[in-house]
Design a protein around this motif. Structure first.
Motif, PDB file in Angstrom:
ATOM      1  N   ALA A  42       0.452  -1.433   0.267  1.00  0.00           N
ATOM      2  CA  ALA A  42      -0.478  -0.489  -0.093  1.00  0.00           C
ATOM      3  C   ALA A  42       1.023   1.425   0.439  1.00  0.00           C
ATOM      4  O   ALA A  42       0.541   2.465  -0.497  1.00  0.00           O
ATOM      5  CB  ALA A  42      -0.845  -0.243   1.279  1.00  0.00           C
ATOM      6  N   ILE A  43       2.446   1.428   0.400  1.00  0.00           N
ATOM      7  CA  ILE A  43       3.020   1.970   0.302  1.00  0.00           C
ATOM      8  C   ILE A  43       3.035   2.869  -1.045  1.00  0.00           C
ATOM      9  O   ILE A  43       3.899   4.157  -0.933  1.00  0.00           O
ATOM     10  CB  ILE A  43       4.436   2.308   0.660  1.00  0.00           C
ATOM     11  N   ARG A  44       2.992   2.233  -1.542  1.00  0.00           N
ATOM     12  CA  ARG A  44       2.977   2.613  -3.540  1.00  0.00           C
ATOM     13  C   ARG A  44       2.208   3.959  -3.242  1.00  0.00           C
ATOM     14  O   ARG A  44       2.372   4.456  -4.821  1.00  0.00           O
ATOM     15  CB  ARG A  44       2.669   1.577  -4.949  1.00  0.00           C
ATOM     16  N   PHE A  45       0.999   3.911  -3.013  1.00  0.00           N
ATOM     17  CA  PHE A  45       0.150   4.517  -3.328  1.00  0.00           C
ATOM     18  C   PHE A  45       1.029   6.532  -2.726  1.00  0.00           C
ATOM     19  O   PHE A  45       1.229   7.438  -3.680  1.00  0.00           O
ATOM     20  CB  PHE A  45      -0.991   4.934  -2.520  1.00  0.00           C
ATOM     21  N   PRO A  46       1.469   6.378  -1.544  1.00  0.00           N
ATOM     22  CA  PRO A  46       1.681   7.454  -1.174  1.00  0.00           C
ATOM     23  C   PRO A  46       2.847   8.095  -1.757  1.00  0.00           C
ATOM     24  O   PRO A  46       3.524   9.360  -1.312  1.00  0.00           O
ATOM     25  CB  PRO A  46       1.727   7.804   0.416  1.00  0.00           C
ATOM     26  N   ILE A  47       3.590   6.555  -2.190  1.00  0.00           N
ATOM     27  CA  ILE A  47       5.421   7.445  -2.551  1.00  0.00           C
ATOM     28  C   ILE A  47       4.785   8.113  -4.050  1.00  0.00           C
ATOM     29  O   ILE A  47       6.665   8.620  -4.166  1.00  0.00           O
ATOM     30  CB  ILE A  47       5.809   5.720  -2.509  1.00  0.00           C
ATOM     31  N   ARG A  48       3.975   7.947  -4.423  1.00  0.00           N
ATOM     32  CA  ARG A  48       3.952   8.620  -5.460  1.00  0.00           C
ATOM     33  C   ARG A  48       4.377   9.918  -5.893  1.00  0.00           C
ATOM     34  O   ARG A  48       4.670  10.690  -6.434  1.00  0.00           O
ATOM     35  CB  ARG A  48       3.063   8.139  -6.965  1.00  0.00           C
ATOM     36  N   TYR A  49       3.705  11.006  -4.422  1.00  0.00           N
ATOM     37  CA  TYR A  49       3.757  12.165  -4.315  1.00  0.00           C
ATOM     38  C   TYR A  49       4.855  12.767  -3.729  1.00  0.00           C
ATOM     39  O   TYR A  49       5.548  12.835  -2.520  1.00  0.00           O
ATOM     40  CB  TYR A  49       2.589  12.915  -3.334  1.00  0.00           C
ATOM     41  N   ALA A  50       5.832  13.795  -4.032  1.00  0.00           N
ATOM     42  CA  ALA A  50       6.386  14.342  -3.850  1.00  0.00           C
ATOM     43  C   ALA A  50       6.226  15.413  -2.551  1.00  0.00           C
ATOM     44  O   ALA A  50       7.142  15.629  -1.260  1.00  0.00           O
ATOM     45  CB  ALA A  50       7.190  15.378  -4.798  1.00  0.00           C
ATOM     46  N   ASP A  51       5.061  16.009  -3.136  1.00  0.00           N
ATOM     47  CA  ASP A  51       4.821  16.838  -1.722  1.00  0.00           C
ATOM     48  C   ASP A  51       3.840  16.438  -0.893  1.00  0.00           C
ATOM     49  O   ASP A  51       3.496  15.463  -0.178  1.00  0.00           O
ATOM     50  CB  ASP A  51       3.951  17.903  -2.572  1.00  0.00           C
ATOM     51  N   SER A  52       4.378  16.987   0.804  1.00  0.00           N
ATOM     52  CA  SER A  52       4.603  15.968   2.059  1.00  0.00           C
ATOM     53  C   SER A  52       2.818  16.022   2.543  1.00  0.00           C
ATOM     54  O   SER A  52       2.793  15.078   2.608  1.00  0.00           O
ATOM     55  CB  SER A  52       5.097  17.262   3.380  1.00  0.00           C
ATOM     56  N   ALA A  53       2.565  17.768   1.788  1.00  0.00           N
ATOM     57  CA  ALA A  53       0.402  17.397   2.385  1.00  0.00           C
ATOM     58  C   ALA A  53      -0.134  15.996   1.465  1.00  0.00           C
ATOM     59  O   ALA A  53      -0.949  16.087   2.034  1.00  0.00           O
ATOM     60  CB  ALA A  53      -0.182  19.039   1.929  1.00  0.00           C
ATOM     61  N   ASP A  54       0.654  15.969   0.084  1.00  0.00           N
ATOM     62  CA  ASP A  54      -0.305  15.023  -0.392  1.00  0.00           C
ATOM     63  C   ASP A  54       0.285  13.338   0.361  1.00  0.00           C
ATOM     64  O   ASP A  54      -0.779  12.733   0.392  1.00  0.00           O
ATOM     65  CB  ASP A  54       0.334  15.307  -2.074  1.00  0.00           C
ATOM     66  N   ARG A  55       1.397  13.597   0.605  1.00  0.00           N
ATOM     67  CA  ARG A  55       1.933  12.620   0.959  1.00  0.00           C
ATOM     68  C   ARG A  55       1.246  12.200   2.438  1.00  0.00           C
ATOM     69  O   ARG A  55       0.351  11.113   2.425  1.00  0.00           O
ATOM     70  CB  ARG A  55       3.074  11.887   1.399  1.00  0.00           C
ATOM     71  N   GLU A  56       0.892  13.125   3.174  1.00  0.00           N
ATOM     72  CA  GLU A  56      -0.001  12.928   4.423  1.00  0.00           C
ATOM     73  C   GLU A  56      -1.428  12.086   3.818  1.00  0.00           C
ATOM     74  O   GLU A  56      -1.249  11.014   4.567  1.00  0.00           O
ATOM     75  CB  GLU A  56       0.069  13.918   5.278  1.00  0.00           C
ATOM     76  N   VAL A  57      -2.068  12.426   3.411  1.00  0.00           N
ATOM     77  CA  VAL A  57      -3.258  12.623   2.846  1.00  0.00           C
ATOM     78  C   VAL A  57      -3.375  11.423   2.182  1.00  0.00           C
ATOM     79  O   VAL A  57      -4.470  10.205   2.309  1.00  0.00           O
ATOM     80  CB  VAL A  57      -4.056  13.892   1.888  1.00  0.00           C
ATOM     81  N   VAL A  58      -2.585  10.930   1.389  1.00  0.00           N
ATOM     82  CA  VAL A  58      -2.813   9.835   0.497  1.00  0.00           C
ATOM     83  C   VAL A  58      -2.570   8.465   1.232  1.00  0.00           C
ATOM     84  O   VAL A  58      -3.112   7.538   1.133  1.00  0.00           O
ATOM     85  CB  VAL A  58      -1.736   9.940  -1.034  1.00  0.00           C
ATOM     86  N   ALA A  59      -1.388   9.385   2.073  1.00  0.00           N
ATOM     87  CA  ALA A  59      -1.287   8.060   3.361  1.00  0.00           C
ATOM     88  C   ALA A  59      -2.232   7.522   3.569  1.00  0.00           C
ATOM     89  O   ALA A  59      -2.259   6.265   3.841  1.00  0.00           O
ATOM     90  CB  ALA A  59       0.271   8.140   3.723  1.00  0.00           C
ATOM     91  N   LEU A  60      -2.910   8.507   4.361  1.00  0.00           N
ATOM     92  CA  LEU A  60      -3.438   8.134   5.185  1.00  0.00           C
ATOM     93  C   LEU A  60      -5.164   6.784   4.617  1.00  0.00           C
ATOM     94  O   LEU A  60      -5.413   6.137   5.275  1.00  0.00           O
ATOM     95  CB  LEU A  60      -4.567   9.597   6.070  1.00  0.00           C
ATOM     96  N   LEU A  61      -5.013   7.561   3.713  1.00  0.00           N
ATOM     97  CA  LEU A  61      -6.150   7.290   3.155  1.00  0.00           C
ATOM     98  C   LEU A  61      -5.904   5.759   2.606  1.00  0.00           C
ATOM     99  O   LEU A  61      -6.861   4.833   2.364  1.00  0.00           O
ATOM    100  CB  LEU A  61      -7.062   8.042   1.388  1.00  0.00           C
ATOM    101  N   ALA A  62      -4.714   5.649   1.644  1.00  0.00           N
ATOM    102  CA  ALA A  62      -4.223   4.110   1.554  1.00  0.00           C
ATOM    103  C   ALA A  62      -4.061   3.246   2.906  1.00  0.00           C
ATOM    104  O   ALA A  62      -4.493   2.144   2.645  1.00  0.00           O
ATOM    105  CB  ALA A  62      -3.154   4.936   0.885  1.00  0.00           C
TER     106      ALA A  62
END
Length: 307
Positions: A42-62
């Motif tokens: 599941a880490i493949r989803f937040p790892i796509r995003y360079a911006d930390s705000a996007d990574r946080e939101v995507v990581a929580l959703l994933a």
């Protein structure tokens, strides 16, 4: 839960000695090719995003959606992210349920439905507006003298459950699917998906992101799913039969004896050793031959290795 990692000396007496576990587990951690397995995690989803705000939101959703196999929930995470555009964090901040909830029509993964995604966006938006980031919100509930992240996680989850989400759920009756995304530690469950999210955010070494630098990795608890449960039982880190909060504490306590500063570093390699089919959870001459954990595996305990 407010208990210590291990309740008494009797609870660790049956565990394998630290020197026996140290070498094979550390070797597995050092040599495991996480990059080769990242796309199956599941880490493949937040790892796509360079911006930390996007990574946080995507990581929580994933992490919220990470129940079942990756090949089952993964397409639905992709489906949701495609409807959020290039910046999921920006989409969430501008989310208007009266206008944007319809984007999620057709979403259906097991017992989650479109309203759950809409509620996730609305609740996350309010947290971001109030605190600036998910990390700031979590740290507001964390106390350095807490035994682990459990109390802070309880407060974090409450922030998503006590909001007025009547714009999505009539009479603010939260759906089962939405509540499933945010389990309370106080109910005694393992909270695997939320511990996975915290691992991504807190740990400093790859594949994790280390975005929340003022939470020590030593405070994390193991994300215990069926793979970790079986691997932990195989090497003697737990004897519990129920996959719950106590099991997460017990497994983490055993790993803390190996690395007090970063006990959950073994999660990815242990989990994917079983996910990949390398571990059959039984004695198998051919399958077990290359396994680094064979010397401490219960299936081989007391058996002499063939010449």
């Amino acid at each position: 839960p407010q208990g210590t990692m291990l309740e008494s000396a009797a609870e660790i007496a049956w565990m394998p000695s630290t020197p026996r576990l140290q070498e094979p587990l550390d070797r597995l951690y050092r040599e495991f090719d996480w990059a080769a397995r990242a796309d199956l995690d599941a880490i493949r989803f937040p790892i796509r995003y360079a911006d930390s705000a996007d990574r946080e939101v995507v990581a929580l959703l994933a992490a919220c959606m990470a129940y079942g196999r990756v090949d089952l929930f993964g397409p639905w995470v992709d489906w949701a992210l495609a409807r959020m555009g290039d910046s999921p964090a920006r989409f969430v901040l501008g989310f208007d349920p009266s206008k944007d909830a319809a984007r999620f029509d057709g979403f259906r993964y097991r017992f989650n439905r479109p309203r759950d995604l809409a509620a996730f966006c609305l609740a996350t938006q309010r947290v971001l507006v109030a605190h600036g980031s998910l990390g700031v919100f979590f740290r507001a509930g964390y106390a350095p003298d807490d035994p682990h992240v459990g109390p802070a996680l309880e407060r974090f989850v409450a922030g998503f459950l006590v909001q007025d989400l009547s714009a999505v759920f009539p009479r603010n009756r939260l759906s089962y699917g939405y509540r499933h995304w945010f389990p309370r530690p106080s109910t005694g469950g393992a909270c695997k998906r939320l511990h996975l999210f915290l691992r991504w955010m807190v740990r400093r070494e790859a594949p994790d992101f280390g975005l929340w630098t003022d939470i020590p990795p030593s405070a994390l608890l193991m994300p215990v799913d069926t793979h970790i449960e079986n691997m932990a039982r195989a090497v003697g880190l737990t004897r519990r039969r129920s996959r719950n909060w106590k099991m997460a504490e017990e497994i983490t306590g055993g790993l803390r004896r190996l690395d007090p500063s970063d006990p959950v570093k073994y999660d990815f390699s242990l989990c994917h050793t079983r996910m990949s089919g390398q571990c059959l959870d039984r004695r198998d001459e051919a399958g077990c031959a290359p396994c680094r954990l064979r010397p401490v595996c219960r299936h081989w305990r007391g058996r002499r290795r063939p010449a």
